[in-house]
Enzyme design. Structure first.
Site, PDB file in Angstrom:
ATOM      1  N   SER A  95       0.831  -1.206   0.000  1.00  8.52           N
ATOM      2  CA  SER A  95       0.000   0.000   0.000  1.00  8.52           C
ATOM      3  C   SER A  95       0.868   1.259   0.000  1.00  8.52           C
ATOM      4  O   SER A  95       1.950   1.282   0.582  1.00  8.52           O
ATOM      5  CB  SER A  95      -0.880  -0.003   1.257  1.00  8.52           C
ATOM      6  OG  SER A  95      -1.476   1.262   1.438  1.00  8.52           O
ATOM      7  N   TYR A 118      -1.925   5.451  -4.506  1.00  4.33           N
ATOM      8  CA  TYR A 118      -2.897   6.521  -4.315  1.00  4.33           C
ATOM      9  C   TYR A 118      -2.195   7.799  -4.750  1.00  4.33           C
ATOM     10  O   TYR A 118      -0.960   7.868  -4.726  1.00  4.33           O
ATOM     11  CB  TYR A 118      -3.254   6.669  -2.831  1.00  4.33           C
ATOM     12  CG  TYR A 118      -4.215   5.646  -2.267  1.00  4.33           C
ATOM     13  CD1 TYR A 118      -5.391   5.304  -2.931  1.00  4.33           C
ATOM     14  CD2 TYR A 118      -3.961   5.068  -1.026  1.00  4.33           C
ATOM     15  CE1 TYR A 118      -6.269   4.385  -2.370  1.00  4.33           C
ATOM     16  CE2 TYR A 118      -4.839   4.153  -0.462  1.00  4.33           C
ATOM     17  CZ  TYR A 118      -5.995   3.819  -1.142  1.00  4.33           C
ATOM     18  OH  TYR A 118      -6.876   2.922  -0.597  1.00  4.33           O
ATOM     19  N   THR A 144      -5.730   2.005  -7.209  1.00  2.00           N
ATOM     20  CA  THR A 144      -7.025   1.822  -6.537  1.00  2.00           C
ATOM     21  C   THR A 144      -7.920   3.009  -6.863  1.00  2.00           C
ATOM     22  O   THR A 144      -7.548   4.160  -6.601  1.00  2.00           O
ATOM     23  CB  THR A 144      -6.814   1.696  -5.012  1.00  2.00           C
ATOM     24  OG1 THR A 144      -5.947   0.587  -4.774  1.00  2.00           O
ATOM     25  CG2 THR A 144      -8.126   1.473  -4.281  1.00  2.00           C
ATOM     26  N   LYS A 242      -7.742  -1.531  -9.451  1.00  7.12           N
ATOM     27  CA  LYS A 242      -8.424  -2.193  -8.320  1.00  7.12           C
ATOM     28  C   LYS A 242      -9.618  -1.359  -7.886  1.00  7.12           C
ATOM     29  O   LYS A 242      -9.482  -0.146  -7.689  1.00  7.12           O
ATOM     30  CB  LYS A 242      -7.427  -2.344  -7.167  1.00  7.12           C
ATOM     31  CG  LYS A 242      -7.985  -2.923  -5.869  1.00  7.12           C
ATOM     32  CD  LYS A 242      -6.853  -3.197  -4.885  1.00  7.12           C
ATOM     33  CE  LYS A 242      -7.323  -3.735  -3.554  1.00  7.12           C
ATOM     34  NZ  LYS A 242      -7.874  -2.722  -2.659  1.00  7.12           N
ATOM     35  N   HIS A 266     -13.111  -2.897  -1.844  1.00  6.56           N
ATOM     36  CA  HIS A 266     -12.176  -2.453  -0.814  1.00  6.56           C
ATOM     37  C   HIS A 266     -12.470  -3.157   0.528  1.00  6.56           C
ATOM     38  O   HIS A 266     -12.335  -2.577   1.596  1.00  6.56           O
ATOM     39  CB  HIS A 266     -12.281  -0.934  -0.654  1.00  6.56           C
ATOM     40  CG  HIS A 266     -10.993  -0.245  -0.309  1.00  6.56           C
ATOM     41  ND1 HIS A 266     -10.342   0.604  -1.171  1.00  6.56           N
ATOM     42  CD2 HIS A 266     -10.242  -0.251   0.808  1.00  6.56           C
ATOM     43  CE1 HIS A 266      -9.255   1.092  -0.583  1.00  6.56           C
ATOM     44  NE2 HIS A 266      -9.164   0.588   0.609  1.00  6.56           N
TER      45      HIS A 266
HETATM   46  C1  LIG Z   1      -6.886  -2.651   7.346  1.00  2.00           C
HETATM   47  C2  LIG Z   1      -7.026  -2.558   5.855  1.00  2.00           C
HETATM   48  C3  LIG Z   1      -6.338  -1.571   5.172  1.00  2.00           C
HETATM   49  C4  LIG Z   1      -6.449  -1.498   3.768  1.00  2.00           C
HETATM   50  N1  LIG Z   1      -5.703  -0.570   3.090  1.00  2.00           N
HETATM   51  C5  LIG Z   1      -5.763  -0.535   1.742  1.00  2.00           C
HETATM   52  C6  LIG Z   1      -4.943   0.360   1.010  1.00  2.00           C
HETATM   53  O1  LIG Z   1      -4.151   1.109   1.582  1.00  2.00           O
HETATM   54  N2  LIG Z   1      -5.061   0.373  -0.338  1.00  2.00           N
HETATM   55  C7  LIG Z   1      -5.924  -0.452  -1.009  1.00  2.00           C
HETATM   56  O2  LIG Z   1      -5.999  -0.407  -2.235  1.00  2.00           O
HETATM   57  N3  LIG Z   1      -6.702  -1.324  -0.340  1.00  2.00           N
HETATM   58  C8  LIG Z   1      -6.624  -1.389   1.006  1.00  2.00           C
HETATM   59  N4  LIG Z   1      -7.396  -2.286   1.701  1.00  2.00           N
HETATM   60  C9  LIG Z   1      -8.307  -3.175   0.948  1.00  2.00           C
HETATM   61  C10 LIG Z   1      -7.618  -4.497   0.594  1.00  2.00           C
HETATM   62  O3  LIG Z   1      -6.593  -4.300  -0.326  1.00  2.00           O
HETATM   63  C11 LIG Z   1      -8.625  -5.483  -0.002  1.00  2.00           C
HETATM   64  O4  LIG Z   1      -9.324  -4.868  -1.048  1.00  2.00           O
HETATM   65  C12 LIG Z   1      -9.617  -5.989   1.050  1.00  2.00           C
HETATM   66  O5  LIG Z   1      -8.974  -6.192   2.286  1.00  2.00           O
HETATM   67  C13 LIG Z   1     -10.237  -7.287   0.575  1.00  2.00           C
HETATM   68  O6  LIG Z   1     -11.176  -7.737   1.491  1.00  2.00           O
HETATM   69  P1  LIG Z   1     -10.862  -8.841   2.626  1.00  2.00           P
HETATM   70  O7  LIG Z   1     -10.151  -8.111   3.710  1.00  2.00           O
HETATM   71  O8  LIG Z   1     -12.212  -9.301   2.997  1.00  2.00           O
HETATM   72  O9  LIG Z   1      -9.968  -9.897   2.002  1.00  2.00           O
HETATM   73  C14 LIG Z   1      -7.286  -2.393   3.078  1.00  2.00           C
HETATM   74  C15 LIG Z   1      -7.972  -3.381   3.785  1.00  2.00           C
HETATM   75  C16 LIG Z   1      -7.841  -3.482   5.167  1.00  2.00           C
HETATM   76  C17 LIG Z   1      -8.564  -4.580   5.894  1.00  2.00           C
END
Ligand SMILES: Cc1cc2nc3c(=O)[nH]c(=O)nc-3n(C[C@H](O)[C@H](O)[C@H](O)COP(=O)(O)O)c2cc1C
Length: 375
Positions: A95, A118, A144, A242, A266
């Site tokens: 990230s 981002y 994203t 994404k 997300h």
């Molecule tokens: C704590 C947390 C932080 C996240 N931070 C980002 C991020 O910085 N950038 C991003 O594109 N997705 C982020 N995501 C989304 C994840 O990349 C992913 O889309 C998502 O966790 C998928 O769902 P799942 O947790 O049910 O597997 C984050 C998810 C979580 C749980």
């Protein structure tokens, strides 16, 4: 285990979703709607879990998704996740909101590492990160597109996440008991140097962005299709878009030069009440018609979930919380364990299904309810 090791604010940041958490719940629940059609009485000695994503040979059909602030969950954070992904023969997506410099994350992994971009801090900050990612040997960018502002996560509000991240001790005070209740985590956090600014978001003339500024920065830096063109022109490697939830956006991403897309909401953290990612997958797969590789993420907790997503047209999936719980529970060893659980699940599921390999999975192995459109 994660809930017991980290403060409530950190656990809820990881575990929670936006608003009423309808999409968060639905992401997992939707997998229950899809049932298997096994082929029994076939003999399978070894099931082949390999999978090819963007020309890369992966040992497993899942990659580790970008999880911002991973270093808050455990000091090893993003470096630990990248290393474990590499050891398992798969990829890691770092990230923008990372606690470790992108060079250290790449150097720590023997597998492919992608950089999730981002535009926080504007194009100049992004350009510098892209340049560093190129020099460090990142395999691709993941852009994203579903975060024009940060979704409102009500648990974070209740737990005082913003106050805890801010430098104001008075504001923090009433939220400190939950932190003091997890001394093991606290000692590790303090020995790690406490809260650090973001080493990969360098604001020209100012330096690294601080965590407490992230939400405001996101709100003034929505990624548009025009930005995607700009990114594509400056980055010669593959780009994964994404955050696609409709066939229209999927086709648009193809037109704008994406090499792959991830059908994603997300993890239910952005717009609440959008469909489960699994539910959106068939529409997007049909719309892009094989022109790009389709990944998906959201709600993956077991190997059966991964198999179902692949049967419905995903090339591979991204796992977020499934490994992040492991990181929060036990650091790097926790991620290793989470990956191992998923690997064993996948092997068992293929055997029970009577399918020799991930690449042989298709729609004939599942049934979807009649009410699902596009299937
Ligand atoms: C704590 C947390 C932080 C996240 N931070 C980002 C991020 O910085 N950038 C991003 O594109 N997705 C982020 N995501 C989304 C994840 O990349 C992913 O889309 C998502 O966790 C998928 O769902 P799942 O947790 O049910 O597997 C984050 C998810 C979580 C749980």
């Amino acid at each position: 285990m994660a809930r017991r090791r980290v403060p409530q604010a950190v656990f809820d940041y990881l575990d929670g979703g936006a608003e009423g958490e309808v999409t968060l719940r639905e992401n997992c629940r939707a997998f229950e709607d899809v049932t298997f059609r096994p082929r029994h009485a076939v003999s399978l000695s070894d099931c082949d879990l390999r999978c090819r994503v963007l020309g890369l040979d992966l040992s497993l059909p899942f990659l580790l998704a970008p999880v911002g602030y991973s270093r808050l969950m455990h000091p090893g954070g993003e470096v630990a996740a990248a290393r474990e992904a590499g050891k398992a023969g798969t990829g890691y997506i770092l990230s923008t909101i990372s606690g470790h410099p992108l060079e250290d994350v790449k150097a720590g992994s023997s597998g492919p590492v992608f950089y999730q971009l981002y535009l926080m801090g504007g194009r100049a900050a992004a350009e510098a990160a892209i340049e560093r990612a190129r020099a460090a040997g990142f395999a691709g960018l993941v852009v994203t597109i579903d975060t024009p502002v940060s979704g409102i996560r009500e648990r974070d509000k209740r737990n005082g996440m913003k106050e805890l991240l801010s430098g104001n001790v008075l504001e923090k005070l009433r939220y400190l008991p939950q932190v003091l209740a997890r001394p093991g985590w606290l000692v590790g956090f303090l020995l790690d140097g406490g809260l650090r600014p973001l080493p990969n978001v360098i604001l020209p003339g100012t330096g690294p962005m601080t965590l407490v500024d992230v939400n405001a920065a996101l709100a003034s830096s929505a990624v548009t299709w025009a930005d995607l063109r700009w990114i594509r022109d400056g980055w010669r490697g593959p780009i994964v878009v994404k955050g696609i939830l409709t066939g229209d956006d999927g086709r648009r991403a193809v037109d704008e030069g994406a090499a792959a897309i991830s059908v994603s909401n997300h993890g239910g953290r952005q717009l609440d009440c959008v469909p489960a990612a699994l539910r959106a997958l068939p529409e997007v797969v049909a719309a892009v018609n094989g022109q790009v590789e389709v990944l998906m993420d959201g709600g993956i907790r077991r190997g059966t979930d991964i198999v179902k997503a692949i049967c419905l047209g995903a090339r591979a999936v991204l796992c977020g919380r499934a490994y992040a719980y492991g990181l929060a529970a036990a650091g790097e060893a926790g991620i290793e364990r989470a990956i191992e659980i998923l690997r064993a699940d996948l092997d068992r599921t293929l055997r029970l299904l009577g399918c020799p390999s991930i690449s042989a999975l298709d729609r004939s192995y599942v049934t979807v309810p009649k009410r699902w459109e596009w299937c």
